[in-house]
Design a protein around this motif. Structure first.
Motif, short mmCIF file in Angstrom:
data_model
loop_
_atom_site.label_atom_id
_atom_site.label_comp_id
_atom_site.label_asym_id
_atom_site.label_seq_id
_atom_site.Cartn_x
_atom_site.Cartn_y
_atom_site.Cartn_z
N ALA A 1 -6.59 -3.29 1.37
CA ALA A 1 -6.52 -1.66 1.07
C ALA A 1 -6.13 -1.03 -0.29
CB ALA A 1 -5.73 -1.15 2.46
N SER A 2 -4.91 -2.30 -0.61
CA SER A 2 -4.02 -1.40 -1.51
C SER A 2 -4.85 -1.50 -3.20
CB SER A 2 -3.20 -2.14 -1.61
OG SER A 2 -3.53 -3.53 -2.35
N GLN A 3 -5.80 -2.15 -2.98
CA GLN A 3 -6.73 -1.55 -4.15
C GLN A 3 -7.71 -0.39 -4.00
OE1 GLN A 3 -6.55 -4.11 -6.34
NE2 GLN A 3 -4.69 -4.53 -4.71
N LEU A 4 -8.11 0.03 -2.86
CA LEU A 4 -9.11 1.15 -2.90
C LEU A 4 -8.78 2.18 -2.92
CD1 LEU A 4 -10.49 0.10 1.21
CD2 LEU A 4 -11.27 -0.65 -1.20
N GLU A 5 -9.45 3.55 -3.24
CA GLU A 5 -9.01 4.54 -3.55
C GLU A 5 -8.95 5.01 -1.80
OE1 GLU A 5 -11.58 6.78 -6.44
OE2 GLU A 5 -11.88 5.01 -7.73
N ALA A 6 -7.99 6.64 -2.66
CA ALA A 6 -7.56 6.91 -1.35
C ALA A 6 -8.49 8.27 -0.97
CB ALA A 6 -6.03 8.20 -0.86
N LEU B 1 0.85 -0.90 -0.01
CA LEU B 1 0.00 0.19 0.13
C LEU B 1 0.99 1.34 -0.10
CD1 LEU B 1 -2.84 1.39 0.32
CD2 LEU B 1 -2.76 1.04 2.51
N LEU B 2 0.49 1.86 -1.33
CA LEU B 2 1.48 3.76 -1.27
C LEU B 2 0.58 4.53 -1.42
CD1 LEU B 2 3.63 2.40 -4.17
CD2 LEU B 2 4.17 1.83 -1.41
N VAL B 3 0.66 5.22 -0.15
CA VAL B 3 0.00 6.71 -0.23
C VAL B 3 0.40 7.87 -0.52
CG1 VAL B 3 -2.03 8.13 1.40
CG2 VAL B 3 -1.65 5.19 1.44
N ALA C 1 -3.14 9.82 7.60
CA ALA C 1 -4.61 9.37 8.12
C ALA C 1 -5.48 8.83 6.74
CB ALA C 1 -5.49 10.97 8.41
N ALA C 2 -4.83 9.02 5.13
CA ALA C 2 -5.65 8.47 4.51
C ALA C 2 -5.20 7.07 4.63
CB ALA C 2 -4.73 9.27 3.98
N GLY D 1 -1.09 17.58 -6.06
CA GLY D 1 -2.08 17.63 -4.37
C GLY D 1 -2.85 16.97 -3.84
N ALA D 2 -3.17 16.54 -5.22
CA ALA D 2 -4.42 15.26 -4.55
C ALA D 2 -3.69 14.02 -3.37
CB ALA D 2 -5.35 15.28 -4.97
N LEU D 3 -4.47 14.20 -2.86
CA LEU D 3 -3.99 12.21 -2.01
C LEU D 3 -4.56 11.37 -3.24
CD1 LEU D 3 -5.12 13.11 1.35
CD2 LEU D 3 -3.19 12.33 0.60
N ALA D 4 -3.21 10.32 -2.93
CA ALA D 4 -3.58 9.13 -4.21
C ALA D 4 -2.63 8.43 -3.42
CB ALA D 4 -2.37 9.16 -5.24
N ALA D 5 -3.18 6.52 -3.98
CA ALA D 5 -3.16 5.29 -3.52
C ALA D 5 -3.04 4.25 -4.01
CB ALA D 5 -3.85 5.22 -1.94
#
Length: 728
Positions: A170-175, A21-23, A126-127, A29-33
């Protein structure tokens, strides 16, 4: 701890671990995962399939604590213990790992590491927490509101599992776009006195890898023969004697002619061969001035009309008000050149990989600088340049030059070889002392007028010295209307409410190369402001603390309120006014880098036989103290750095050449120079500000004011040991 060399290498390593999982954030500037295999951004948090959580630290570690502070933010938000999070230094990529306060530039400095990362790293943590919770909620068929993470364990009712159980899902979900950040009342790590540095153990047991520890197979050691005076150019050289040194390889004039590179099999051979080298220099454009000439130029500028009226004051009116004042205090100050003198001398290692990439191994404070320089030197695109960021043994600003000086030297030293062997560039301490960059010399001339009640009616302040920012890549945002703000910071933006302030600035010709130094302009502006406030209080017959508080009386002004509060805490903890017989106290308070620091220095003895520094009491308001242990350490270090330099140190020139060579004649603070330091942190709910530098500015004037209180001697020209004050 592992250290990455490139974004490609980072992602490849992450993918090898399995589901990861990479966040982090995208370039907008938008959060991504996502997982490593599909990552289109650089992350701040990496969670491996085995549950190992790693903070990707974008600020390099030179002792100031980001390798502890940034992991703390992530661990807090996810719900981990500090022993459950690791750290790695980020690859060089200013598109994502830029310092938010520097613009499109990746770098560490200005006490900005925590200030610009506070929300960024908490949001990433937090994400990751919310994604893990969402994955667990789906797996257990429960509501996300019933799921928590405590000490790395995900819990919901009777269900519990380590976070590794849900990394793949979790790694398959969107941040989440806006993850919930924890409230101050929920913090368990942030502000916790028990949290200790992440890098202490490896530094204590020898596992820590500093840039100096790099030793690549088949590497050469390179040292540079430089001119005695800055600006000289190498024309030719004779290495006939150098060839007699065992281990000597060869020598070459650098492409920019700034010196001659000497290559050898080991460091000692490089030193001996360089010493034996005979070089013909062109000194036509070299610095030739003596220190006395530089000082005379600065003092003459103080006596003339300033080039810049910084605060657009009516100078004639202010001068007239002072002339009519009941009492006038006038002082001229002089601050000499100072060296940075970090414990680890400058060094870096450069190599070319089999696929043609250039790799720099360096304690790199501003990796964007050498990254850009190497694209020009080697004619390569940015993605072919990699920077492996190592630990550094101090810097105080020296490893962050606008022209990436020593990294460019390494690049030029390498580019003239056949690139078949790595090259490690090493500076000796003597090299940096004599050929480095220096805190610029500055002068101040101040006239303060008081009325019959002891109130300030006018403050005329002239500043003259050598601009750090002009002529550099930082000029566009650091210089406005001709004024280099770093020359007058701490005066122009002082929280003190001073009637009739007129501030003027004149730039003088630079002596050798000048650079920011721990706390930059505040090193001399705080000394001038705070010793003048003491002298004014003394002339007014008022207590120095009460006098300062009278100029910080606006409780609706956050700056004044916070500066007054830190001043009150320092005097309370120091027992102001109750020093033992034979001792005296001095006070100073200053705002720098968003933080407020007040210090009381207690001394004994006398200037002739020797002053002893018995105790320094410090109070600091840096907003939320993420790691109180680190904050105290930085205050202690900043105090020692500031006091040590004003006690004994200066850089002087003879015909443009630096006279000092090493610690015997540029003596650092000794452990016995200060008997005790006591640091107190103001509780705060404000966002964190800097702590790497704010401890330095008030330390020297507090010492000066204590000496004045003890003996009546006011030191306006530094260092003190050269101007009438001895120390024991």
């Amino acid at each position: 701890m592992t250290i990455n060399t490139s974004r490609r290498g980072f992602l490849k390593g992450a993918a090898a671990a399995g589901a990861v999982l990479l966040v982090g954030v995208r370039t907008d500037g938008a959060l991504a995962a996502t997982t490593a295999e599909t990552a289109q951004f650089n992350p701040f948090v990496k969670i491996d399939a085995d549950g190992t959580v790693t903070a990707i630290v974008k600020h390099f570690e030179k002792g100031q604590g980001p390798a502890t502070g940034l992991p703390t933010l992530i661990a807090e938000e996810i719900g981990l213990r500090m022993d459950q999070i690791e750290y790695e230094f980020a690859p060089s990529d200013p598109q994502v790992y830029n310092n938010l306060l520097f613009g499109p530039f990746q770098g560490t400095g200005g006490s900005t590491a925590m200030a610009n990362s506070w929300l960024q790293y908490r949001q990433a943590g937090a994400a990751a927490r919310e994604m893990l919770i969402a994955a667990a909620a789906q797996g257990w068929d429960v509501d996300t509101s019933d799921v928590t993470i405590e000490e790395g364990i995900i819990k919901a009712g009777d269900n519990s599992a380590p976070i590794r159980e849900f990394v793949a899902a979790a790694s398959q979900l969107e941040a989440p776009a806006e993850p919930r950040l924890k409230e101050l009342s929920e913090f368990r790590l942030i502000g916790n006195d028990a949290v200790r540095r992440k890098d202490s153990a490896i530094k204590g047991n020898g596992q820590a890898m500093y840039a100096m520890d790099i030793h690549l197979p088949n590497q050469m050691i390179a040292m540079i023969k430089r001119p005695e005076s800055r600006g000289g150019l190498a024309i030719s050289f004779d290495d006939s004697v150098s060839k007699e040194v065992k281990g000597y390889i060869n020598a070459a004039v650098l492409p920019n002619q700034a010196g001659v590179a000497v290559y050898a099999e080991n460091t000692w051979a490089a030193i001996q061969a360089r010493d034996a080298l005979e070089v013909e220099w062109d000194m036509a454009e070299a610095e030739t001035r003596h220190s006395d000439q530089i000082k005379a130029e600065i003092l003459a500028a103080l006596d003339a009309a300033p080039t810049y009226n910084v605060n657009k004051a009516d100078v004639a009116a202010v001068s007239a008000a002072i002339d009519k004042a009941d009492k006038v205090i006038e002082k001229t100050f002089y601050f000499p050149l100072l060296a940075h003198a970090p414990m680890e001398p400058l060094n870096c290692t450069i190599e070319q990989t089999a696929d043609g990439n250039i790799v720099l191994h360096d304690g790199s404070q501003m990796p964007t600088g050498p990254h850009m320089a190497y694209q020009q030197i080697f004619g390569l695109p940015a993605e072919k340049i990699q920077i492996n960021t190592m630990l550094a043994g101090g810097s105080f600003g020296r490893r962050a030059t606008p022209d990436a000086d020593y990294q460019v030297e390494a690049g030029l030293t390498f580019v003239v070889t056949d690139r078949s062997r790595p090259v490690k560039l090493v500076w000796t301490r003597e090299d940096d002392m004599r050929s480095g960059y220096y805190r610029p010399a500055f002068g101040h001339k101040v006239r303060v007028g008081l009325d019959s009640d002891g109130n300030i009616v006018g403050w005329q302040h002239q500043v003259a010295g050598q601009s750090i920012m002009k002529g550099t890549a930082f000029e566009s945002f650091a210089v406005h209307d001709g004024v280099d703000h770093s020359s007058i910071e701490g005066i122009a933006d002082s929280p003190y409410k001073i009637p009739g302030m007129a501030l003027g600035l004149t730039d003088t010709p630079k002596a050798t190369s000048v650079l920011w130094w721990r706390s930059v302009g505040h090193t001399h502006t705080a000394y001038t402001m705070e010793t003048m406030m003491d002298l004014a209080a003394k002339a007014a017959g008022r207590d120095p603390v009460e006098f300062r508080l009278a100029h910080l009386a606006d409780d609706s002004d956050s700056d004044q309120r916070r500066k007054a509060a830190v001043l009150k805490l320092a005097v309370e903890k120091a027992g102001w006014g109750n020093a033992p017989a034979g001792r005296a106290q001095g006070i100073a308070v200053h705002k720098s880098f968003g933080s407020y620091a007040a210090q009381v220095v207690e001394v004994s003895g006398d200037p002739e036989t020797g002053i002893r520094i018995e105790k320094v009491t410090c109070a600091v308001d840096c907003g939320i103290a993420v790691n109180p242990d680190v904050v105290r350490a930085q205050m202690e270090g900043g105090i020692g750095y500031g006091i040590g330099h004003v006690m004994r140190d200066q850089i002087t020139l003879t015909n443009g050449a630096v006279d000092q060579f090493n610690f015997p004649d540029y003596e650092p603070l000794r452990i016995g120079d200060i008997a005790a330091i006591d640091v107190h942190i103001v509780p705060s709910a404000e966002a964190p500000t800097g702590v790497g530098e704010p401890g330095t500015p008030p330390s020297a004037p507090a010492l000066a004011n204590a000496i004045n209180a003890l003996s009546g001697v006011h030191v306006a020209e530094l260092p003190m040991a050269e101007n009438g004050v001895n120390f024991v």
